[in-house]
Design a protein around this motif. Structure first.
Motif, PDB file in Angstrom:
ATOM      1  N   UNK A 206      23.416  37.140  -1.282  1.00 46.28           N
ATOM      2  CA  UNK A 206      23.696  37.507   0.015  1.00 46.28           C
ATOM      3  C   UNK A 206      24.276  36.502   0.777  1.00 46.28           C
ATOM      4  N   UNK A 207      24.909  36.687   1.644  1.00 44.89           N
ATOM      5  CA  UNK A 207      25.720  35.559   2.494  1.00 44.89           C
ATOM      6  C   UNK A 207      24.513  34.536   3.061  1.00 44.89           C
ATOM      7  N   UNK A 291      13.351  38.460   4.959  1.00 47.38           N
ATOM      8  CA  UNK A 291      13.974  39.731   4.312  1.00 47.38           C
ATOM      9  C   UNK A 291      14.836  39.734   3.147  1.00 47.38           C
ATOM     10  N   UNK A 292      14.397  38.423   2.545  1.00 46.86           N
ATOM     11  CA  UNK A 292      14.843  38.130   1.026  1.00 46.86           C
ATOM     12  C   UNK A 292      14.786  39.363   0.214  1.00 46.86           C
ATOM     13  N   UNK A 293      13.640  40.049   0.232  1.00 43.57           N
ATOM     14  CA  UNK A 293      13.510  41.165  -0.895  1.00 43.57           C
ATOM     15  C   UNK A 293      14.516  42.092  -0.360  1.00 43.57           C
ATOM     16  N   UNK A 294      14.987  42.433   0.554  1.00 44.16           N
ATOM     17  CA  UNK A 294      15.880  43.683   1.178  1.00 44.16           C
ATOM     18  C   UNK A 294      17.232  42.873   0.554  1.00 44.16           C
ATOM     19  N   UNK A 295      17.357  41.603   0.900  1.00 40.15           N
ATOM     20  CA  UNK A 295      18.783  40.950   0.499  1.00 40.15           C
ATOM     21  C   UNK A 295      18.858  41.347  -0.970  1.00 40.15           C
ATOM     22  N   UNK A 296      17.952  40.884  -1.651  1.00 39.08           N
ATOM     23  CA  UNK A 296      17.938  41.167  -3.182  1.00 39.08           C
ATOM     24  C   UNK A 296      18.719  42.527  -3.664  1.00 39.08           C
ATOM     25  N   UNK A 297      17.684  43.556  -2.919  1.00 43.89           N
ATOM     26  CA  UNK A 297      18.164  45.026  -3.245  1.00 43.89           C
ATOM     27  C   UNK A 297      19.590  45.228  -2.905  1.00 43.89           C
ATOM     28  N   UNK A 327       7.270  36.240  -2.567  1.00 45.34           N
ATOM     29  CA  UNK A 327       7.137  37.402  -3.683  1.00 45.34           C
ATOM     30  C   UNK A 327       8.572  37.513  -4.383  1.00 45.34           C
ATOM     31  N   UNK A 328       8.351  37.366  -5.776  1.00 42.67           N
ATOM     32  CA  UNK A 328       9.379  37.409  -6.578  1.00 42.67           C
ATOM     33  C   UNK A 328       9.413  38.837  -7.209  1.00 42.67           C
ATOM     34  N   UNK A 329      10.654  39.629  -7.118  1.00 38.76           N
ATOM     35  CA  UNK A 329      10.874  40.696  -7.720  1.00 38.76           C
ATOM     36  C   UNK A 329      11.802  40.748  -8.873  1.00 38.76           C
ATOM     37  N   UNK A 330      12.747  39.546  -9.050  1.00 36.88           N
ATOM     38  CA  UNK A 330      13.750  39.565 -10.222  1.00 36.88           C
ATOM     39  C   UNK A 330      13.210  38.483 -11.174  1.00 36.88           C
TER      40      UNK A 330
END
Length: 412
Positions: A206-207, A291-297, A327-330
């Motif tokens: 993400x930017x 919002x990093x989870x949304x950014x990852x998606x 919270x890590x999702x990747x």
């Protein structure tokens, strides 16, 4: 050189939240950051929940009057709408407000015009701007009559806005012709890199996640880095050394963003193509962003759209010094702060570990008379530590499948 006004434009942000809208608050917060990146002073924002956008004025009549009163009271220069406006909505809003009105698309285009440094990058931005302007030339609102510059009017400039449709189409055709030539040259260079035995790493994210900072950590070259959106637009490739003589190329590309305008996806396709043939993605994530989870998606979804989801990916959670809970999702992933020297060493080792997973293990016998060949092999393979004590020494390590033929020169 881009000239900026001494006094920043005072702007109001406007957004409409539909029932099916996702991440609306994140989108409005991002719009404020975009406006500030473009040099504006955000005075306030107005949000309205509706079942659908008003086809004439985007917002309802009551909200229209409320915003108009605030514009007059606070001497607002510009209204920025979070959604894409139709030409009719744009014209009607300018007539109602009496000030310049731009949408999210035009704001992003403006920032891209500020950030583009290479000839190709400037051509791509210019092309996207012209395609955006073309259906809007019929209006005679504030944007077309105003001679002043400011946010939303960089790049081609005010004189371009006054050109007729035929002139705009001619310019589009000319720029597309120039870009085809640039792309042909880029394709030739890309083919050479594809044919090369060197390992290729691509930076995505993400930017403002920290990609350019990571680039500078792994290479000796100084890439422009700043705490701002779209600090890097042009694809940049550097050669790096991860271990001893083992070489790799590292490519930094434009940051992704929510609702990336379709014109820009098309315009920057060739830039994003630089990442299509990499061997490993480093997905940089700002761990401090709520919002990093949304950014990852969003990044993962764009990779799927581009047909790049099968490329191995290492998630790099950056800015861990600015967050306590994550919270890590990747997976696989690494958590670090690129400001910390120890984190940089850990990052290099983690990248090497991922390369070992991608490569194939090998074991060869090397005689002393062929010892010199290990020098060239070490540029493309990860070789385990060794000490020659016998005439024939067993050397182990990892190598890319496409480079296994290089081991044949050690066989008797």
């Amino acid at each position: 050189m881009i000239k900026t006004a001494a006094k920043p434009e005072r702007v109001i942000l406007v957004g409409v939240e539909l029932q099916e809208t996702d991440n609306f608050e994140m989108s409005m917060s991002e719009l404020a950051s975009l406006a500030e990146t473009a040099g504006a002073q955000v005075v306030t924002s107005y949000c309205q929940r509706r079942e659908r956008y008003d086809s004439q004025s985007f917002v309802g009549s009551g909200k229209l009057q409320e915003i108009s009163a605030r514009i007059e009271a606070d001497e607002i220069d510009t209204v920025i709408v979070n959604n894409r406006l139709t030409p009719r909505q744009n014209t009607n809003l300018e007539a109602a407000f009496g000030v310049k009105v731009i949408d999210r698309m035009q704001l992003i285009l403006d920032i891209f015009a500020m950030r583009a440094r290479s000839h190709e990058g400037k051509l791509q931005v210019h092309l996207a701007q012209l395609k955006y302007m073309l259906p809007r030339l019929t209006g005679q609102g504030v944007m077309l009559s105003r001679q002043a510059g400011g946010i939303g009017s960089r790049g081609p400039g005010e004189s371009q806005l006054e050109l007729n449709r035929r002139s705009i189409r001619n310019q589009i055709a000319d720029i597309e012709r120039q870009l085809r030539t640039v792309e042909k040259n880029r394709s030739t260079l890309r083919k050479k890199r594809m044919d090369s035995s060197i390992f290729k790493i691509g930076l995505i994210g993400y930017t403002n996640a920290g990609k350019s900072t990571l680039m500078n950590c792994l290479s000796d070259n100084r890439q422009y880095e700043a705490d701002e959106l779209f600090a890097t637009l042009d694809a940049t490739t550097h050669q790096i050394y991860l271990k001893d003589r083992f070489q790799a190329t590292l490519t930094d590309t434009v940051g992704f963003i929510q609702n990336l305008p379709t014109e820009l996806v098309a315009a920057f396709k060739s830039t994003l193509e630089e990442s299509r043939n990499v061997d490993l993605f480093l997905h940089v994530i700002d761990a401090s962003d709520p919002n990093h989870v949304e950014h990852e998606k969003i990044v993962v979804d764009i990779l799927k759209e581009l047909g790049m989801s099968e490329i191995p990916r290492l998630a790099v959670y950056n800015k861990m010094d600015q967050t306590e809970h994550l919270v890590t999702t990747a997976f696989p992933n690494i958590r670090l702060s690129l400001k910390d020297e120890m984190s940089r060493k850990t990052l290099r080792q983690q990248i090497l570990d991922e390369i070992e997973h991608i490569f194939l293990p090998f074991s060869i016998k090397v005689s002393k008379d062929k010892l010199y060949k290990l020098y060239e092999l070490s540029k493309i393979a990860l070789i385990d530590p060794y000490h020659f004590e016998r005439d024939d020494e067993v050397i182990t390590g990892f190598i890319a499948e496409k480079n296994k033929w290089r081991l044949e020169e050690f066989y008797d």
